[in-house]
Design an enzyme around this catalytic site. Structure first.
Site, mmCIF file in Angstrom:
data_model
loop_
_atom_site.group_PDB
_atom_site.id
_atom_site.type_symbol
_atom_site.label_atom_id
_atom_site.label_comp_id
_atom_site.label_asym_id
_atom_site.label_seq_id
_atom_site.Cartn_x
_atom_site.Cartn_y
_atom_site.Cartn_z
ATOM 1 N N LYS A 157 0.841 -1.195 0.000
ATOM 2 C CA LYS A 157 0.000 0.000 0.000
ATOM 3 C C LYS A 157 0.873 1.240 0.000
ATOM 4 O O LYS A 157 1.942 1.243 0.607
ATOM 5 C CB LYS A 157 -0.920 0.003 1.232
ATOM 6 C CG LYS A 157 -1.910 -1.153 1.285
ATOM 7 C CD LYS A 157 -2.985 -1.038 0.224
ATOM 8 C CE LYS A 157 -4.010 -2.157 0.356
ATOM 9 N NZ LYS A 157 -5.105 -2.039 -0.620
ATOM 10 N N LYS A 164 1.956 -9.165 -1.750
ATOM 11 C CA LYS A 164 1.494 -9.188 -3.137
ATOM 12 C C LYS A 164 1.266 -7.777 -3.663
ATOM 13 O O LYS A 164 1.069 -6.831 -2.901
ATOM 14 C CB LYS A 164 0.193 -9.994 -3.263
ATOM 15 C CG LYS A 164 -1.020 -9.317 -2.702
ATOM 16 C CD LYS A 164 -2.281 -10.112 -2.997
ATOM 17 C CE LYS A 164 -3.527 -9.265 -2.790
ATOM 18 N NZ LYS A 164 -3.648 -8.175 -3.795
ATOM 19 N N ASP A 198 -1.167 -5.073 -5.500
ATOM 20 C CA ASP A 198 -2.614 -4.921 -5.458
ATOM 21 C C ASP A 198 -3.181 -5.049 -6.869
ATOM 22 O O ASP A 198 -2.436 -5.041 -7.861
ATOM 23 C CB ASP A 198 -3.010 -3.586 -4.817
ATOM 24 C CG ASP A 198 -4.217 -3.730 -3.905
ATOM 25 O OD1 ASP A 198 -5.050 -4.630 -4.161
ATOM 26 O OD2 ASP A 198 -4.334 -2.971 -2.938
ATOM 27 N N GLU A 199 -4.506 -5.146 -6.942
ATOM 28 C CA GLU A 199 -5.123 -5.542 -8.211
ATOM 29 C C GLU A 199 -4.985 -4.503 -9.310
ATOM 30 O O GLU A 199 -5.068 -4.829 -10.495
ATOM 31 C CB GLU A 199 -6.596 -5.893 -7.994
ATOM 32 C CG GLU A 199 -7.552 -4.721 -7.820
ATOM 33 C CD GLU A 199 -7.586 -4.166 -6.410
ATOM 34 O OE1 GLU A 199 -8.352 -3.217 -6.164
ATOM 35 O OE2 GLU A 199 -6.850 -4.675 -5.547
ATOM 36 N N HIS A 244 -6.899 -13.154 -7.397
ATOM 37 C CA HIS A 244 -7.653 -12.037 -6.821
ATOM 38 C C HIS A 244 -9.030 -12.013 -7.465
ATOM 39 O O HIS A 244 -9.179 -12.338 -8.641
ATOM 40 C CB HIS A 244 -6.909 -10.727 -7.070
ATOM 41 C CG HIS A 244 -7.367 -9.578 -6.219
ATOM 42 N ND1 HIS A 244 -8.621 -9.012 -6.326
ATOM 43 C CD2 HIS A 244 -6.735 -8.894 -5.229
ATOM 44 C CE1 HIS A 244 -8.733 -8.027 -5.452
ATOM 45 N NE2 HIS A 244 -7.603 -7.935 -4.772
ATOM 46 N N LYS A 263 -13.874 -5.376 6.030
ATOM 47 C CA LYS A 263 -14.596 -4.238 5.454
ATOM 48 C C LYS A 263 -15.463 -4.624 4.263
ATOM 49 O O LYS A 263 -16.407 -3.894 3.925
ATOM 50 C CB LYS A 263 -13.611 -3.143 5.031
ATOM 51 C CG LYS A 263 -12.797 -3.459 3.776
ATOM 52 C CD LYS A 263 -11.895 -2.302 3.379
ATOM 53 C CE LYS A 263 -11.125 -2.630 2.105
ATOM 54 N NZ LYS A 263 -10.221 -1.540 1.699
#
Length: 406
Positions: A145, A171, A173-174, A261, A302
Site C-alpha cells: 500500500k 502481493k 494490489d489488483e 484475486h 470491510k
C-alpha cells in the site's frame, strides 16, 4: 418438466438458482431450463422428443424461491468450450428472461466427467506450505500500500520490511500492473532481490506479481516475470477470465504458484437475489488451477459478505473434490490484528490472512505492523485471546490501541 425425477448425478451438472418472479415458480423454472438447453420462447418445427429427452435440462426440485436444475453432461463441450461454454449454459441468457425479475446462481455441482477435464492447482495448500516451510500455522501476508504510486525500490523496501517483521506473503494490489511509475520488470527484479536478502537472513517469503493482462499475452508475461525472479504470480480472475488462470496453471513453463484475486466480483455477487454467488466462482477457480483465492473475511472485515457464505467458499477450497489439490483460502479486505483471532476461530488454521492498511498503517511502520500481524496469528494459533497476548507484545498492543479488536 421433470420435477422429482431420479437421475444419476454423474450424468449431469446440477445448479441451484434463487428466483424472483411474478409467475408460478414452476413456470419460471421451466422457462429457465428450456432457455438454457433445448427450448426457446415458442414451439419449433426442428425440435424432436429425442432432442429434448437427451439434451434438455431438467427441473429437479422447487423449494420456495430456490430451484434446482440438472444439465446433461452432453450439453457441455469436451474439448474447446472450457469454462466460457460452461458459463454460457449455467449462467447465460437466463439473467435476461422476462419470466424472472431477478435470478441468482447460488451453487453448482459438477459431474465427475466435467471435473476430469480440469487439472486443478499445481501447488495448493500443501505446496505453498512446503515452499514457505510453514507446515501448520496460518499464512500471514500483506498487500503493498498504497495500491499505486510507489516506485520499484519503494515496493521492494516495503516487501523487505514486511518480511523482516515475519510475514510469509505479500502481493501487488489488483490495480498495479506496468505503470510508468513502477514498471513490472524493475519491480519484479527489485522485489526478488529483497526476497533473496530475507532468505539469506533465514526467512522465507513469497510475493505475488500481478500479471493480469490480455488473454493472448498472459502466459508470455508470466514467463518473463518468472525469469525476472518472481516466486508467485497474481491474476485478477473476473477481469482476465477463468481461461487465463487455466492457461497459466496448465502451461509447463510456469513453475510458481498462482494467487487469484477476485476484483470486480461484487458486480456479480453482491445482490443476494441476482447475479452469481462467490461459491460457483470458487469452484471454477479451483478447477482451473488457482493455488490461493480471496474468499472474503468471514463477515469480519470491510468487504460485504457474511460468515455463512464466506465459509462455504472456504470449504469449496478445502473439501475433497475431483482429486484436486486444495486451494489456500485468503482472507483480505480491511483486516487488522485485532480481528484475526475471531477470523481464525471461524476459518480454522488452513488460511492465509493478509492486511494492507493493517500493516502499513501501524504507528511503528511496516515492520512493526508485520510483527503485530504475526503476533496476532501466534495468539490465534495458540488459542490465546488477543488482548491477553498483547500484554507482553508491544506491537500488537499498539495495533489494538489504534484499531481495536473484535
Amino acid at each position: 418438466m421433470h420435477l422429482g425425477e431420479d437421475i444419476d448425478v454423474d450424468d449431469f451438472v446440477i445448479c441451484d438458482y434463487r428466483v424472483t418472479t411474478d409467475l408460478p415458480m414452476a413456470d419460471a423454472a421451466n422457462a429457465i431450463a428450456a432457455e438454457q438447453s433445448t427450448g426457446t420462447w415458442t414451439d419449433l418445427s426442428t425440435t424432436t422428443s429425442k432432442i429434448v429427452d437427451r439434451y434438455g435440462a431438467r427441473v429437479l426440485s422447487i423449494d420456495g424461491d430456490l430451484i434446482r436444475i440438472a444439465f446433461p453432461n452432453e450439453d457441455f463441450s469436451i474439448d474447446i468450450g472450457g469454462v466460457p461454454q460452461i458459463l454460457s449454459v449455467i449462467a447465460g441468457n437466463l439473467f435476461g428472461l422476462e419470466s424472472v425479475s431477478k435470478l441468482r446462481l447460488e451453487d453448482v455441482t459438477f459431474s465427475k466427467e466435467i471435473l476430469s477435464m480440469y487439472k486443478g492447482p499445481k501447488f495448493g495448500v500443501d505446496g505453498l506450505r512446503d515452499l514457505l516451510g510453514r507446515p501448520e500455522k496460518p499464512l500471514v501476508g500483506t498487500i503493498v500500500k498504497p495500491k499505486i504510486g510507489l516506485s520499484p525500490k519503494e515496493t521492494a523496501n516495503y516487501v523487505y520490511e514486511a518480511g523482516a517483521g515475519g510475514l510469509t506473503n505479500s502481493k501487488d494490489d489488483e490495480t498495479l500492473s506496468n505503470q510508468k511509475f513502477c514498471p513490472i520488470e524493475d519491480r519484479t527484479v527489485a522485489v526478488a532481490e529483497a526476497l533473496d536478502r530475507l532468505e539469506s537472513e533465514g526467512h522465507r517469503m513469497m510475493h505475488a506479481i500481478n500479471v493480469s493482462t490480455n488473454g493472448d499475452k498472459i502466459v508470455e508475461l508470466a514467463e518473463k516475470v518468472q525469469s525476472w525472479g518472481a516466486k508467485e504470480l497474481m491474476v485478477d480472475v473476473i477481469t482476465c477470465g477463468f481461461a487465463a488462470v487455466q492457461a497459466l496453471a496448465e502451461d509447463p513453463s510456469i513453475k510458481v504458484p498462482i494467487h487469484v484475486h477476485r476484483t470486480m466480483h461484487g458486480a456479480l455477487t453482491r445482490d443476494p437475489l441476482h447475479g452469481i454467488s462467490m461459491l460457483p466462482i470458487t469452484k471454477l477457480v479451483r478447477m482451473c488451477g488457482g493455488d490461493a483465492l480471496h474468499i472474503g473475511t468471514l463477515g469480519v472485515g470491510k468487504m460485504s459478505g457474511n460468515p455463512k457464505g464466506d465459509l462455504a467458499n472456504l470449504n469449496a477450497c478445502l473439501d475433497p473434490v475431483g482429486g484436486y489439490r486444495t486451494v489456500m483460502p485468503v482472507c483480505s479486505g480491511g483486516v487488522y490484528p485485532g480481528m484475526i483471532g475471531r477470523m481464525v476461530q471461524i476459518s480454522g488454521k488452513n488460511v492465509q490472512v493478509q492486511a494492507g492498511g493493517g500493516v502499513s498503517g501501524h504507528p511503528g511502520g511496516v515492520r512493526k505492523g508485520a510483527m503485530a500481524m504475526c503476533q496476532a496469528i501466534d495468539a490465534a494459533f495458540q488459542d490465546i485471546p488477543v488482548t491477553e497476548y498483547a500484554k507482553d507484545h508491544t506491537e500488537l498492543h499498539e495495533a489494538i490501541v489504534k484499531w481495536g479488536y473484535k
